[in-house]
Design a protein around this motif. Structure first.
Motif, PDB file in Angstrom:
ATOM      1  N   LYS A   1       1.105  -0.927   0.244  1.00  0.00           N
ATOM      2  CA  LYS A   1      -0.144   0.227   0.096  1.00  0.00           C
ATOM      3  C   LYS A   1       0.806   0.985  -0.145  1.00  0.00           C
ATOM      4  O   LYS A   1       0.311   2.463  -0.658  1.00  0.00           O
ATOM      5  CB  LYS A   1      -0.923   0.075   1.289  1.00  0.00           C
ATOM      6  CG  LYS A   1      -1.999   0.977   1.298  1.00  0.00           C
ATOM      7  CD  LYS A   1      -2.483   1.118   2.322  1.00  0.00           C
ATOM      8  CE  LYS A   1      -3.657   0.054   2.215  1.00  0.00           C
ATOM      9  NZ  LYS A   1      -4.858   0.810   3.695  1.00  0.00           N
ATOM     10  N   THR A   2       1.871   1.078   0.982  1.00  0.00           N
ATOM     11  CA  THR A   2       2.587   2.326   0.787  1.00  0.00           C
ATOM     12  C   THR A   2       3.702   2.713  -0.794  1.00  0.00           C
ATOM     13  O   THR A   2       3.230   3.737  -1.558  1.00  0.00           O
ATOM     14  CB  THR A   2       3.744   2.281   1.981  1.00  0.00           C
ATOM     15  OG1 THR A   2       3.138   1.694   3.224  1.00  0.00           O
ATOM     16  CG2 THR A   2       4.832   2.718   2.314  1.00  0.00           C
ATOM     17  N   GLU A   3       3.717   1.168  -1.557  1.00  0.00           N
ATOM     18  CA  GLU A   3       4.448   1.961  -2.110  1.00  0.00           C
ATOM     19  C   GLU A   3       3.514   2.250  -3.384  1.00  0.00           C
ATOM     20  O   GLU A   3       4.029   3.194  -4.394  1.00  0.00           O
ATOM     21  CB  GLU A   3       5.261   0.040  -2.893  1.00  0.00           C
ATOM     22  CG  GLU A   3       5.927   0.342  -3.922  1.00  0.00           C
ATOM     23  CD  GLU A   3       6.069  -0.464  -4.288  1.00  0.00           C
ATOM     24  OE1 GLU A   3       6.939  -1.254  -5.558  1.00  0.00           O
ATOM     25  OE2 GLU A   3       6.169  -2.195  -3.691  1.00  0.00           O
ATOM     26  N   ARG A   4       2.344   1.388  -3.577  1.00  0.00           N
ATOM     27  CA  ARG A   4       1.233   2.010  -4.214  1.00  0.00           C
ATOM     28  C   ARG A   4       0.763   3.565  -4.517  1.00  0.00           C
ATOM     29  O   ARG A   4       1.123   4.402  -5.347  1.00  0.00           O
ATOM     30  CB  ARG A   4      -0.014   1.215  -4.029  1.00  0.00           C
ATOM     31  CG  ARG A   4      -1.059   1.962  -4.568  1.00  0.00           C
ATOM     32  CD  ARG A   4      -2.151   0.818  -5.355  1.00  0.00           C
ATOM     33  NE  ARG A   4      -2.324   0.103  -3.418  1.00  0.00           N
ATOM     34  CZ  ARG A   4      -3.626   1.313  -2.975  1.00  0.00           C
ATOM     35  NH1 ARG A   4      -4.162   2.282  -3.685  1.00  0.00           N
ATOM     36  NH2 ARG A   4      -3.980   0.456  -1.876  1.00  0.00           N
ATOM     37  N   LEU A   5       0.893   4.418  -2.979  1.00  0.00           N
ATOM     38  CA  LEU A   5       0.695   5.339  -2.508  1.00  0.00           C
ATOM     39  C   LEU A   5       1.761   6.516  -2.966  1.00  0.00           C
ATOM     40  O   LEU A   5       1.671   7.355  -3.216  1.00  0.00           O
ATOM     41  CB  LEU A   5       0.254   5.499  -0.726  1.00  0.00           C
ATOM     42  CG  LEU A   5      -1.194   5.187  -1.057  1.00  0.00           C
ATOM     43  CD1 LEU A   5      -1.012   5.340   0.384  1.00  0.00           C
ATOM     44  CD2 LEU A   5      -2.224   6.072  -1.169  1.00  0.00           C
ATOM     45  N   ILE A   6       3.085   6.018  -2.533  1.00  0.00           N
ATOM     46  CA  ILE A   6       3.821   6.887  -2.879  1.00  0.00           C
ATOM     47  C   ILE A   6       4.339   7.135  -5.069  1.00  0.00           C
ATOM     48  O   ILE A   6       4.842   8.369  -5.571  1.00  0.00           O
ATOM     49  CB  ILE A   6       5.668   6.294  -2.626  1.00  0.00           C
ATOM     50  CG1 ILE A   6       5.202   6.395  -1.150  1.00  0.00           C
ATOM     51  CG2 ILE A   6       6.981   6.990  -3.602  1.00  0.00           C
ATOM     52  CD1 ILE A   6       6.870   5.335  -0.802  1.00  0.00           C
ATOM     53  N   GLN A   7       3.588   6.576  -5.268  1.00  0.00           N
ATOM     54  CA  GLN A   7       2.863   6.618  -7.039  1.00  0.00           C
ATOM     55  C   GLN A   7       2.504   6.972  -7.463  1.00  0.00           C
ATOM     56  O   GLN A   7       2.638   7.677  -8.413  1.00  0.00           O
ATOM     57  CB  GLN A   7       3.638   4.213  -7.648  1.00  0.00           C
ATOM     58  CG  GLN A   7       4.502   3.522  -7.672  1.00  0.00           C
ATOM     59  CD  GLN A   7       4.462   2.462  -8.286  1.00  0.00           C
ATOM     60  OE1 GLN A   7       3.164   2.390  -8.228  1.00  0.00           O
ATOM     61  NE2 GLN A   7       5.494   1.528  -8.537  1.00  0.00           N
TER      62      GLN A   7
END
Length: 628
Positions: free
Chosen positions: A17-23
């Protein structure tokens, strides 16, 4: 941010989820809060998210995480850590130029400093948040919520300064906006705060009603902290109503609940209140242990208001035991501590900031009007060009007529605005403000606290009424009479309360239904005070009579028993410092402008009064005001 180690366990799902939000890099609070709603109370996950955002230069995500970590520290009374985190979040939000997150950080800083009784700093942050949020043209749901948070916090600061009526006004305004947003948490908080103000005013039934409403909303949203806070407040009312058993039913289960929540402000208050209940039941040893535990907790976590509360309850306990020396010692410590946390500096700062904010807001409104006028002129020029293409002669004539009309209208509007500004300057006379504050200061120096608070309340109410009325063309006669009565009460301090001031309203006259120009009577009363009564020895009277002259007119008479205009003029010429009085001239011009909307005209007449021997015995000002 070296306070998080990647070695801590973080679920793979949250890493994804963190990686997706940062993208995605969402910019709004709504998207971030929706995505992280289930994790925002987990400081481990939020720290991981903040670190990843920092490494990838995702400023909005980093600021969001820091603010919510700061909130967790605040709720366990670690105010220094909370303030540092919110300050870091504010700097990052400013770097990202994100208004929503800047407002959030400012409000959170205000809450932290308010909870630690740093009133000046708290007010400054909440005021900045409110001004920034109100500047947004199309506010988001989060901005509207932030406005409510700011209002609630500012109300809380009034509450701390014991300005309970002003605090309730802020809370009720926020309550109405929370109802429109359907925010049950906000409704719970504002009912709790209104209940606290009513409790401090002595309205225990009103306080109970609001506490119960707050508890119902907290139960509906299942807020553990909110439910515990409300039950503690309800128990405090029961104690004031001499029902210690009912209070204990609520308080004893809260010991474990409050400690598990980790909020030391709430926990120390629960322990002290339980000690109060045991004092009322005669269990003095239990009471002493509970109050001392709550007091020690408040001292260890720097909670000034709870420290003061603990000293007061220890004094009551020792008095109930019969140890009056110990009771006096605790009473003296409480009194000294109360002086320390309620300094006059906070009162002056509060009033200065309120006046500055109102003035800035008024200047902003004038600036907006000027911009709108400029836009109208630009549109007019564009229309003229179009009309010249289609019908040059007709368009030219129409444009000239329209420009002349607009110029006339603009001049008239500027004249009215100038009159209102001049009127406000005359009402907010620097001499009057300085002398009023100086009189209040003397009460404080002489340790006449009740008189100081009494006249400070009157003074702040008068300033607020003047600022509110200055934006209105007309107000009811009832409101005007209330304002001048406040003015006369304050001026009477400087005359050692020698002036006998009376207001007489004739039969059949309803002041609520009569409209007059706002702030119209004060200049005449000021003339009576300083030119008629100031140089006079002996009895000093001013009488304000309201009479029905005819179906279309009312008459206002201001009668003083001063030295008369002749002697007043001589005194004025003999003064070293001559102060130019323009209040009456401005008021006459405003009356002339006011009467344009009515069938009848106004009239102002100043009559010299003489006794049977022909000696001056005062002055009468007669104002005929149209009502239809």
């Amino acid at each position: 941010m070296g306070w998080f180690s990647q070695a801590q366990e973080v679920p793979e799902a949250f890493k994804e989820k963190t990686e997706r939000l940062i993208q995605m890099r969402p910019k709004t609070y709504l998207v971030l809060n929706t995505e992280l709603k289930s994790e925002k109370r987990d400081t481990t996950l939020l720290r991981y998210f903040a670190n990843q955002c920092e490494e990838n230069n995702y400023l909005e995500g980093q600021a969001y995480a820091l603010d919510h970590i700061g909130t967790k520290y605040r709720n366990i009374s670690s105010f220094k850590k909370a303030a540092d985190l919110h300050q870091e979040a504010l700097q990052i939000a400013e770097q990202a130029n994100n208004v929503e997150l800047k407002v959030l950080s400012l409000n959170m800083l205000g809450v932290v400093y308010r909870r630690s009784d740093a009133i000046k700093t708290a007010l400054d942050y909440n005021q900045q948040a409110l001004e920034l949020a109100e500047e947004v043209e199309n506010p988001s749901h989060h901005i509207l919520r932030s406005i409510n948070v700011s209002l609630n916090c500012i109300g809380g600061l009034y509450q701390t300064l014991e300005q309970y009526d002003l605090a309730i006004l802020q809370f009720k305004r926020a309550l109405k906006l929370e109802e429109e947003l359907g925010n049950k948490l906000g409704l719970a908080i504002n009912h709790q705060n209104i209940g606290d103000c009513l409790e401090n005013k002595g309205d225990l039934d009103g306080a109970l009603e609001n506490y119960r409403k707050s508890l119902a909303y907290n139960e509906d949203i299942n807020s553990a902290f909110g439910k515990a806070f409300c039950k503690n407040s309800l128990a405090q009312i029961y104690l004031k109503q001499d029902m210690p058993y009912a209070a204990l039913v609520l308080l004893e289960p809260l010991h474990e609940q409050a400690q598990s929540i980790g909020d030391f402000y709430l926990t120390s208050s629960v322990f002290i209140n339980t000690g109060w209940a045991q004092t009322a039941l005669g269990s003095f040893n239990k009471a002493e242990k509970l109050i001392q535990d709550g007091l020690e907790m408040a001292q260890n976590h720097n909670l000034p208001s709870n420290i003061l509360y603990g000293y007061q309850k220890m004094s009551d306990l020792e008095s109930a035991r019969g140890d009056f020396k110990a009771a006096y010692d605790y009473y003296k410590r409480a009194d000294e501590y109360d002086e320390e946390i309620s300094s006059a500096t906070n009162f002056r700062y509060m009033n200065d900031v309120i006046v500055r904010y109102e003035a800035d807001k008024k200047n902003n409104q004038i600036s907006v009007l000027a911009k709108e006028n400029e836009i109208v002129r630009l549109r007019l020029r564009k229309n003229q060009t179009t009309l010249l293409v289609s019908a040059l002669i007709v368009g030219l004539i129409s444009s000239i007529l329209y420009i002349l009309y607009r110029q006339y209208q603009s001049k008239n509007e500027k004249r009215v605005l100038s009159l209102e500004q001049n009127m406000l300057r005359s009402q907010m006379n620097p001499h009057f403000l300085f002398n009023s504050l100086n009189s209040i200061k003397l009460y404080i120096i002489n340790n006449e606290q009740k008189n100081a608070v009494h006249y400070l309340n009157k003074f702040s109410k008068l300033v607020r009424k003047i600022l509110e009325a200055s934006s209105l063309k007309e107000i009811s006669l009832a409101e005007e009479l209330e304002t001048v009565e406040l003015y006369m009460n304050i001026e009477n301090i400087r005359f050692s309360n020698e002036i006998d001031f009376n207001i007489n309203i004739g039969d059949g006259i309803n002041p609520e239904n009569i409209k007059i120009p706002s702030l119209a009577l004060q200049p005449f009363l000021e003339n009576s005070l300083w030119h008629g009564l100031s140089p006079k020895e002996g009895e000093k009277k001013i009488c304000l009579n309201v009479k029905q002259k005819s179906p279309g007119h009312i008459t206002l008479e201001i009668i003083d028993n001063g030295v008369g205009r002749g002697a007043a003029q001589v005194n004025k010429e003999n003064r070293v410092l001559k102060r130019k009085s323009v209040g009456i001239r401005i008021t006459k011009e405003r009356f002339a402008n006011f009467s344009k909307d009515y069938q009848n005209n106004f009239d102002v007449d100043i009559v010299d009064l003489f006794d049977e021997q022909g000696k001056p015995k005062g002055t009468k000002v007669v104002l005929d005001i149209p009502t239809i």
